[in-house]
Design an enzyme around this catalytic site. Sequence first.
Site, PDB file in Angstrom:
ATOM      1  N   CYS A 190       0.867  -1.189   0.000  1.00  0.00           N
ATOM      2  CA  CYS A 190       0.000   0.000   0.000  1.00  0.00           C
ATOM      3  C   CYS A 190       0.903   1.238   0.000  1.00  0.00           C
ATOM      4  O   CYS A 190       0.629   2.225  -0.700  1.00  0.00           O
ATOM      5  CB  CYS A 190      -0.894   0.031   1.234  1.00  0.00           C
ATOM      6  SG  CYS A 190      -1.711  -1.531   1.635  1.00  0.00           S
TER       7      CYS A 190
ATOM      8  N   CYS B  29       2.307   2.991  -3.228  1.00  0.00           N
ATOM      9  CA  CYS B  29       1.481   3.999  -3.905  1.00  0.00           C
ATOM     10  C   CYS B  29       1.137   5.184  -2.997  1.00  0.00           C
ATOM     11  O   CYS B  29       1.098   6.321  -3.445  1.00  0.00           O
ATOM     12  CB  CYS B  29       0.185   3.379  -4.408  1.00  0.00           C
ATOM     13  SG  CYS B  29       0.421   2.164  -5.716  1.00  0.00           S
ATOM     14  N   HIS B  30       0.839   4.880  -1.724  1.00  0.00           N
ATOM     15  CA  HIS B  30       0.271   5.919  -0.855  1.00  0.00           C
ATOM     16  C   HIS B  30       1.252   6.524   0.141  1.00  0.00           C
ATOM     17  O   HIS B  30       0.880   7.425   0.895  1.00  0.00           O
ATOM     18  CB  HIS B  30      -0.927   5.368  -0.070  1.00  0.00           C
ATOM     19  CG  HIS B  30      -2.061   4.902  -0.945  1.00  0.00           C
ATOM     20  ND1 HIS B  30      -2.888   5.762  -1.615  1.00  0.00           N
ATOM     21  CD2 HIS B  30      -2.496   3.650  -1.245  1.00  0.00           C
ATOM     22  CE1 HIS B  30      -3.798   5.061  -2.299  1.00  0.00           C
ATOM     23  NE2 HIS B  30      -3.573   3.775  -2.092  1.00  0.00           N
TER      24      HIS B  30
ATOM     25  N   CYS C 298      -8.025  -2.051  -4.199  1.00  0.00           N
ATOM     26  CA  CYS C 298      -6.590  -1.800  -4.367  1.00  0.00           C
ATOM     27  C   CYS C 298      -5.825  -3.113  -4.316  1.00  0.00           C
ATOM     28  O   CYS C 298      -4.892  -3.334  -5.085  1.00  0.00           O
ATOM     29  CB  CYS C 298      -6.071  -0.875  -3.267  1.00  0.00           C
ATOM     30  SG  CYS C 298      -6.451   0.861  -3.560  1.00  0.00           S
TER      31      CYS C 298
ATOM     32  N   CYS D  14     -34.653  -0.605  12.250  1.00  0.00           N
ATOM     33  CA  CYS D  14     -33.503  -0.038  12.968  1.00  0.00           C
ATOM     34  C   CYS D  14     -33.986   1.191  13.733  1.00  0.00           C
ATOM     35  O   CYS D  14     -33.625   1.408  14.893  1.00  0.00           O
ATOM     36  CB  CYS D  14     -32.404   0.372  12.010  1.00  0.00           C
ATOM     37  SG  CYS D  14     -32.043  -0.800  10.681  1.00  0.00           S
TER      38      CYS D  14
ATOM     39  N   CYS E 295     -35.639   1.149  17.267  1.00  0.00           N
ATOM     40  CA  CYS E 295     -34.750   1.168  18.429  1.00  0.00           C
ATOM     41  C   CYS E 295     -33.871   2.414  18.419  1.00  0.00           C
ATOM     42  O   CYS E 295     -33.827   3.159  19.385  1.00  0.00           O
ATOM     43  CB  CYS E 295     -33.884  -0.095  18.448  1.00  0.00           C
ATOM     44  SG  CYS E 295     -34.863  -1.573  18.823  1.00  0.00           S
ATOM     45  N   HIS E 296     -33.156   2.656  17.323  1.00  0.00           N
ATOM     46  CA  HIS E 296     -32.083   3.651  17.355  1.00  0.00           C
ATOM     47  C   HIS E 296     -32.539   5.095  17.158  1.00  0.00           C
ATOM     48  O   HIS E 296     -31.803   6.012  17.489  1.00  0.00           O
ATOM     49  CB  HIS E 296     -31.002   3.286  16.343  1.00  0.00           C
ATOM     50  CG  HIS E 296     -30.315   1.992  16.683  1.00  0.00           C
ATOM     51  ND1 HIS E 296     -29.564   1.842  17.820  1.00  0.00           N
ATOM     52  CD2 HIS E 296     -30.289   0.790  16.056  1.00  0.00           C
ATOM     53  CE1 HIS E 296     -29.085   0.601  17.874  1.00  0.00           C
ATOM     54  NE2 HIS E 296     -29.515  -0.062  16.813  1.00  0.00           N
TER      55      HIS E 296
ATOM     56  N   ARG F 196     -21.560  -5.520  12.694  1.00  0.00           N
ATOM     57  CA  ARG F 196     -22.414  -5.033  13.781  1.00  0.00           C
ATOM     58  C   ARG F 196     -23.885  -4.966  13.319  1.00  0.00           C
ATOM     59  O   ARG F 196     -24.797  -5.371  14.019  1.00  0.00           O
ATOM     60  CB  ARG F 196     -21.878  -3.663  14.219  1.00  0.00           C
ATOM     61  CG  ARG F 196     -22.672  -2.892  15.231  1.00  0.00           C
ATOM     62  CD  ARG F 196     -22.755  -3.559  16.573  1.00  0.00           C
ATOM     63  NE  ARG F 196     -23.999  -4.281  16.680  1.00  0.00           N
ATOM     64  CZ  ARG F 196     -24.573  -4.634  17.818  1.00  0.00           C
ATOM     65  NH1 ARG F 196     -23.997  -4.348  18.961  1.00  0.00           N
ATOM     66  NH2 ARG F 196     -25.699  -5.280  17.821  1.00  0.00           N
TER      67      ARG F 196
ATOM     68  N   CYS G 220     -27.654  -6.961  14.530  1.00  0.00           N
ATOM     69  CA  CYS G 220     -28.992  -6.418  14.791  1.00  0.00           C
ATOM     70  C   CYS G 220     -30.033  -7.085  13.892  1.00  0.00           C
ATOM     71  O   CYS G 220     -31.149  -7.344  14.317  1.00  0.00           O
ATOM     72  CB  CYS G 220     -28.993  -4.903  14.627  1.00  0.00           C
ATOM     73  SG  CYS G 220     -28.222  -4.049  16.039  1.00  0.00           S
TER      74      CYS G 220
END
Lengths: 257, 150
Positions: free
Chosen positions: A72, A75-76, A110, A173, A176-177, A214, A218
């Site tokens: 990586c 290039c970076h 990449c 979602c 609840c959230h 994650r 749920c």
Amino acid sequence: MRARWPALGLALLAGGVAAGEIGPSERRSGRDFMSAETRAMQADDNSNPGMLWVLQGEQLWSDPAGSKNLSCASCHGEATESMKGVAARYPAFDDASGKPIDLAGRIARCRTERQGAEIPAREGDELVALTTYVAHQSRGLPVAPPADERLAPARAEGRRLFETRMGQLDLACASCHDDNWQGRLGGSAVTQAHPTGYPIYRLEWQAVGSLQRRMRGCMVGVRAEPFAYGSDAYVALEAYLMSRAAGMAMETPGVRP
Amino acid sequence: MGAALLALTAPAGAQPVGATDVPTLIAYEVAGDAITGPLGGTRGDADRGAKLVAERQKSLCVLCHSGPFPDPHLQGNLAPDLKGVGVRLSEGQIRLRVVDMKRLNPASIMPAYYGLPAGERVAATWRGRPILEPGEIEDIVAYLVTLKDE
């Protein structure tokens, strides 16, 4: 019961409609809902287990890989410079595929196209470590979704998914959230589902995992068929969650229960 | 609370009284905001009901409700405390609320325990079946009516 069940329940009942999105001044990171011990674990790099993945990612960053034998870094250069703020503006629009791409997807691209390596597995150690390392370079910076109109459809689709009742339990979602973020589901704080700490070290996983992992949790929880890792649906949800969290500070690697 | 009670009971009067037309579920009759007769005709067992309510993975009740159950620190607070529910509500009212709370409040987060899944993308294991069986619902109802201490 009156005291334990304040305005929240009343709003749900009386209005008959969802309470809706959280106002900017009310937004709180998942970190603010955690116990003092878990917060302390996240705050101290010597005790934050996610830092092991950051270190592993740092190593991978400069290891040459694939048929082209490039790293990586080839290039970076220095990630501390070139990757600063990058995670804070993902998902971004990808010209090659003509659709939004998330950070892990970008890194995987990449790996295959520029380094000529195998497609890394979505929740595999290598991709999770690299994503954590790259996202760590944005720690402390505000979430900054790009003002790119081409991302608007994905954000709208993400919001639609967030507000769609799913699974045998028939919950969105947002049920609840957005509507119950101050509450507790069993022993767990519900939280506002902000994506600021990702990838996170989750005590329950004993490992670092992605935002998609994650969200999968749920979905399984409401007994829905989860989306496939890397799918447009998850990228759309990520794009929506990031727009919802615009301006909040990145925390990677977050620690969560 | 006044507003909540109103919202809970008002739509009930407007509901058509009658049996569900879903073939794989046994029929039941809704009268006002209650289902007076036991599902399948037989009343349940309160002891089995108490165990079921505490089963976080199966009945899920304590994820949202607190009440006079074991492990208070693992009980949620997204829903009313079930302490004294046997005084506040009749057996038939409790039964309808467990069977299908959304008849009373379409926006409720409480899942319909005896209905066919209404959400999208229901996982294969759960497709085409209710969350609880009629006998299990009757056990839970038999237990909840005993919760008289407020």
